[in-house]
Write a protein that holds these residues in place. Structure first.
Motif, short mmCIF file in Angstrom:
data_model
loop_
_atom_site.label_atom_id
_atom_site.label_comp_id
_atom_site.label_asym_id
_atom_site.label_seq_id
_atom_site.Cartn_x
_atom_site.Cartn_y
_atom_site.Cartn_z
N UNK A 294 1.47 -10.38 12.04
CA UNK A 294 0.12 -9.84 12.07
C UNK A 294 -0.31 -9.26 10.73
N UNK A 295 -1.51 -9.68 10.30
CA UNK A 295 -2.09 -9.18 9.07
C UNK A 295 -3.18 -8.19 9.45
N UNK A 296 -2.90 -6.93 9.16
CA UNK A 296 -3.84 -5.86 9.52
C UNK A 296 -4.54 -5.33 8.28
N UNK A 297 -5.85 -5.37 8.28
CA UNK A 297 -6.61 -4.79 7.18
C UNK A 297 -7.05 -3.39 7.52
N UNK A 298 -6.99 -2.51 6.54
CA UNK A 298 -7.48 -1.14 6.73
C UNK A 298 -8.55 -0.88 5.70
N UNK A 299 -9.74 -0.49 6.16
CA UNK A 299 -10.80 -0.12 5.22
C UNK A 299 -10.59 1.34 4.85
N UNK A 300 -10.23 1.55 3.60
CA UNK A 300 -9.89 2.88 3.13
C UNK A 300 -8.40 3.01 2.92
N UNK A 301 -8.01 3.53 1.78
CA UNK A 301 -6.58 3.65 1.45
C UNK A 301 -6.19 5.06 1.10
N UNK A 302 -6.78 6.01 1.82
CA UNK A 302 -6.48 7.43 1.57
C UNK A 302 -5.30 7.90 2.40
N UNK A 303 -5.29 9.20 2.70
CA UNK A 303 -4.13 9.77 3.41
C UNK A 303 -4.00 9.23 4.82
N UNK A 304 -5.13 8.92 5.46
CA UNK A 304 -5.03 8.43 6.84
C UNK A 304 -4.39 7.04 6.85
N UNK B 138 -8.18 -1.97 1.50
CA UNK B 138 -9.34 -2.03 0.58
C UNK B 138 -9.79 -0.61 0.30
N UNK B 139 -9.88 -0.28 -0.97
CA UNK B 139 -10.31 1.07 -1.34
C UNK B 139 -10.95 1.01 -2.72
N UNK B 140 -12.01 1.78 -2.93
CA UNK B 140 -12.67 1.73 -4.25
C UNK B 140 -11.88 2.41 -5.36
N UNK B 141 -10.91 3.23 -5.01
CA UNK B 141 -10.16 3.99 -6.02
C UNK B 141 -8.86 3.25 -6.35
N UNK B 142 -8.72 2.88 -7.61
CA UNK B 142 -7.51 2.14 -8.00
C UNK B 142 -6.25 3.00 -7.88
N UNK B 143 -6.42 4.32 -7.82
CA UNK B 143 -5.29 5.23 -7.62
C UNK B 143 -5.16 5.69 -6.17
N UNK B 144 -5.74 4.97 -5.25
CA UNK B 144 -5.73 5.40 -3.84
C UNK B 144 -4.30 5.62 -3.34
N UNK B 145 -4.11 6.62 -2.47
CA UNK B 145 -2.77 6.96 -1.96
C UNK B 145 -1.97 5.79 -1.39
N UNK B 146 -2.63 4.75 -0.93
CA UNK B 146 -1.90 3.62 -0.32
C UNK B 146 -1.53 2.53 -1.32
N UNK B 147 -1.96 2.67 -2.55
CA UNK B 147 -1.93 1.51 -3.46
C UNK B 147 -0.58 0.83 -3.58
N UNK B 148 0.51 1.58 -3.48
CA UNK B 148 1.83 0.98 -3.69
C UNK B 148 2.61 0.81 -2.40
N UNK B 149 1.96 0.96 -1.29
CA UNK B 149 2.69 0.99 -0.02
C UNK B 149 2.26 -0.10 0.94
N UNK B 150 1.59 -1.11 0.42
CA UNK B 150 1.04 -2.11 1.34
C UNK B 150 1.31 -3.52 0.83
N UNK B 151 1.13 -4.47 1.71
CA UNK B 151 1.34 -5.87 1.34
C UNK B 151 0.35 -6.33 0.29
N UNK B 152 -0.89 -5.84 0.41
CA UNK B 152 -1.92 -6.21 -0.55
C UNK B 152 -2.84 -5.02 -0.71
N UNK B 153 -3.09 -4.65 -1.95
CA UNK B 153 -4.06 -3.59 -2.21
C UNK B 153 -5.21 -4.19 -2.99
N UNK B 154 -6.41 -4.02 -2.45
CA UNK B 154 -7.57 -4.53 -3.16
C UNK B 154 -8.47 -3.37 -3.51
#
Lengths: 380, 380
Positions: A9-19, A37-53
Motif C-alpha cells: 500500500x502506497x499511502x500519501x499524507x498531505x503535510x509532513x509536520x509532527x502529526x 507532500x509538504x511545502x517546507x523542505x525541512x519538514x519533520x517527515x523529510x527523512x522518514x518516508x518512502x518519498x518526500x515531495x
C-alpha cells in the motif's frame, strides 16, 4: 481493498509536520509505504518516508500529481487543495477523510451550519461578509470573530470585547460566535472506519495558553462525572456518523458553567488533544487513524493510566536554530516521555515537541507536568 | 558530549534490520539523525533514516568510511568489522558498545573465558581447533559444539548426541559446552550508561521453537520466585559492570532443574528477548539503549502489565514476496500489537515481524498469544 496492504500500500499524507511524523512512527509497524507532500523542505517527515515531495498543499496540480499514483491519501492539516482530492477520489484513489468533509471543515461557516442542521449543540452564531455587517448583528458584545477560512492555531481569530474593537475587526467573510463563558474546554477523539464501526477515546480536559492560544496542558482521563463524559462521547459519535467520516475526528467542545456541552470546532485528523494516547492509552490516536482508514477493527481506546500532555513551545524571545534545555533533567523523572518534532528552527510559541507525563496518581501526574514545564525550554 | 544532541547528533547504526528499525521509531522522539549501513539494499531501515548506505559490515574500509564523520556508532548485529570500529574510537568517534566488547562477544570462546575469569556461572566448556580434538575432550557426550565465530540464530551450532555425531562435527575452531538439562531459558536485559548507572529489565522466560532454534514465545514478567529473579538480575548487572559496557546488554541464561543459573550467551545490543518492552514496560529496550548511549538517566524498566511476545516467522514451504494472513483478525483481539519488519521477501523461519500480547490476566495473555500464533501467517 484489493491490495495486500502490508507492504504494497502506497499511502500519501498531505503535510509532513509532527502529526505526519508520529503517524509514520506507527505506520512502520504495518509496512506502509508513506509518501509526504509538504511545502517546507525541512519538514519533520523529510527523512522518514518512502518519498518526500516539497510542494504546495494548496496548488491543484501539485496535490493531484502527488496523489495520482497512490492508493490512499490522508491529511495532517485541513488547508489543502480539495478540488484535487475530489478529482483523485473520482479516479479511484481512496481519500480519508473524504474530500467533502475536508471542504466542509475548511470553512468555519459551513461547519457551523452543519452543526445547526444536525441538531448538534453549538454557540449562537452569524455569518458575515465584511466588518460593515458587524454594525447590525444580532449577537451582543463580547463575541468571537473567526475568519471562515485558513485560520489555524489561533490565527484568524479575534475577540471583540468592546465597540472600539470593531475598528480592528477582520474585514473578510467571517463567522461570529457568541462568547461562551465556559467552565472547561474538553475534547473527544472519535474514529470511524468504512464498515461503520465507531469508537471514541475517553474525553480529555484541556488548558490553553491564552497568550499563544494553543493547548498547552491536557489531562486524561477526565474526572468529570460519567454523565458529562458520556454526553461528550455520544456527541462525538453522532458527529462522526452524521459526517460518515472515515478516519479520525477530533471534536473540541465547551463545557459551560451550567453543565451544557457546546461543540466548538472539528478537526478531521489526528490532533494535539490526542498525543497523550501514545503512552496513556491501549491504542494511540495514530494507530487508531491507521486502523480506521485501512478499515481494520478499531482498537481499544481505554486509558492505561493518568496522562498529562504538555506542548513544548518555542520560548518567547528566541528565534533561530533550536536548542533544548532540561531534557536530561526531565528524563530523570518517573513517567516522563519526550517527543521532539525534528524542527530545525524555533520561534516564539512554535510547537517544537510535546511531553507526556503518566502516573497512576493523578495529582502526581499534574505536579510532575508542572515541573516539566518549568524545566524544559526551547531556545536558540 | 560537546554537541546539543537533540538535532545535531549524527548516529550511525551498523545493520539496518528490524532492530535498527525499532530503534529509529524511538530515535525520532529525540531528533537523532540516523545513518544506516547494511549490505541489503532492501533492508527494513532503508527509507526511514537520514542516510542509508548499502555496503558490507565486515569490510574495514566500508565501515571506517561510513563512520568517520559521525558522532556516535552503535550496532544491531555483532558481526561487524571491529578493527574499523577501533580505529574510529581512536579518532574520537563514540562507539557504543565499545569495540573491545564487540570483539570479545564475537568470539564465543573468548566470551566463555571471560565468564570463567570473572566468576560468572556458566556451563563446563573446552575450546578446540579441529574436530580431531573432540576425541580427547574432557566433556562427556551429549554436548553442544558452537563455532567460535559467526554463528547466528542457531547457525553454527550443533548438538553432539552420540559418538556417531562426531563425524559431522564442525572442523573449525569451536567451543564445546556441556549439555545443560535446563528447566527454562531466561533472559535479562541490562543497560549501563557512561556515568556507570546500571538498570535491568525484569527477567523474562523464553520458549524456543526447537526446529528453528529461535525465540518464538516469551513471557514477562516471570512468575519464578523473587530469589531467582533477583539472582538473574544481579548477575546481569555484574556482567555489565565487569564489561564496563555502555549501551544495552542481553544476558541469556539457563535456569537448571536444581535452581542454578548459568549464563549462556551475551548480546551487546537490543535483543529479541526485549521486544515486549515496547508495550509491556514503562520504557522500551530501544528507548533504554538510546538513554544509555547518550549518557542520559536510565528509564523505568518496570512492567506495566503481562506481556507475551511471539516472533512472526516465515511459514515453512513458502519463499518469495511476503503476504500476511490474519492481521485483520488478530487486530480485533484485545491487547494485540503487530510489528511488521518491512521485509519484502519471506523464507521459512525468517523473522518477518513480532506480535506483543498484553493482558492484566497472565493466563489470558498466554492463551491470546496462542490464538495469534494459529491465526497469523506469513506466506508468499
Amino acid at each position: 481493498m484489493g491490495k495486500d496492504f502490508y507492504g504494497d500500500l502506497q499511502l500519501g499524507v498531505l503535510g509532513g509536520g509532527q502529526l505526519g511524523r508520529m503517524l509514520i512512527q506507527e505506520a512502520i509497524n504495518y509496512n506502509v509505504n508513506v509518501h509526504i507532500l509538504d511545502p517546507d523542505k525541512n519538514a519533520p517527515c523529510r527523512k522518514l518516508c518512502n518519498r518526500f515531495e516539497c510542494g504546495s498543499l494548496s496548488d491543484f496540480e501539485t496535490v493531484y500529481n502527488f496523489g495520482k499514483d497512490l492508493d490512499m491519501i490522508t491529511i495532517e492539516i485541513e488547508k489543502v487543495n480539495v478540488d484535487a482530492l475530489e478529482k483523485l477520489e473520482e479516479e479511484g484513489v481512496l481519500v480519508y477523510p473524504q474530500s467533502r468533509i475536508i471542504r466542509l471543515i475548511q470553512d468555519k461557516g459551513l461547519q457551523k451550519q452543519f452543526f445547526k442542521q444536525n441538531d448538534i449543540p453549538t454557540s449562537a452564531f452569524q455569518l458575515i461578509s465584511t466588518k460593515e455587517n458587524l454594525k447590525n448583528t444580532n449577537l451582543t458584545i463580547p463575541y468571537i470573530q473567526k475568519l471562515r477560512k485558513d485560520g489555524y492555531d489561533g490565527k484568524g481569530v479575534k475577540k471583540i470585547n468592546t465597540v472600539d474593537d470593531l475598528e480592528t475587526a477582520f474585514d473578510e467573510p467571517s463567522l461570529i460566535e457568541e462568547w461562551v463563558d465556559f467552565e472547561k474546554e474538553i475534547a473527544v477523539i472519535v474514529a470511524r472506519n468504512d464498515d461503520g464501526d465507531v469508537a471514541t477515546f475517553p474525553m480529555v480536559e484541556m488548558e490553553f495558553n491564552p497568550e499563544a492560544n494553543l493547548v498547552e496542558f491536557l489531562i486524561a482521563p477526565s474526572t468529570y462525572g460519567f454523565d458529562i463524559q458520556q454526553r461528550a462521547e455520544e456527541l462525538a459519535k453522532k458527529i462522526a456518523n452524521d459526517l460518515q467520516i472515515v478516519g479520525l475526528l477530533a471534536v473540541e467542545m465547551f463545557l459551560t458553567k451550567d453543565g451544557e456541552i457546546l461543540v466548538n470546532e472539528l478537526a478531521p485528523r489526528t490532533h494535539n488533544s490526542g498525543h497523550q494516547t501514545i503512552e496513556g492509552n491501549y491504542v494511540s490516536q495514530f494507530a487508531q487513524h491507521l486502523r480506521a482508514i485501512f478499515n481494520l477493527p478499531l482498537g481499544d481506546t481505554r486509558c492505561r493510566t493518568n496522562a498529562v500532555m504538555i506542548n513544548l513551545l518555542g520560548e518567547e524571545g528566541y528565534e533561530g536554530l533550536a536548542k533544548y534545555e532540561g531534557v536530561e533533567e526531565i528524563l530523570a523523572m518517573e513517567g516522563v516521555y519526550v517527543h521532539l518534532y525534528g524542527k530545525k528552527f524555533t520561534k516564539p510559541f512554535r510547537k517544537m515537541g510535546h511531553v507526556c507525563i503518566i502516573n497512576d496518581d493523578r495529582e502526581l501526574a499534574i505536579s510532575n507536568a508542572r515541573k516539566v514545564q518549568e524545566i524544559l525550554k526551547v531556545k536558540a
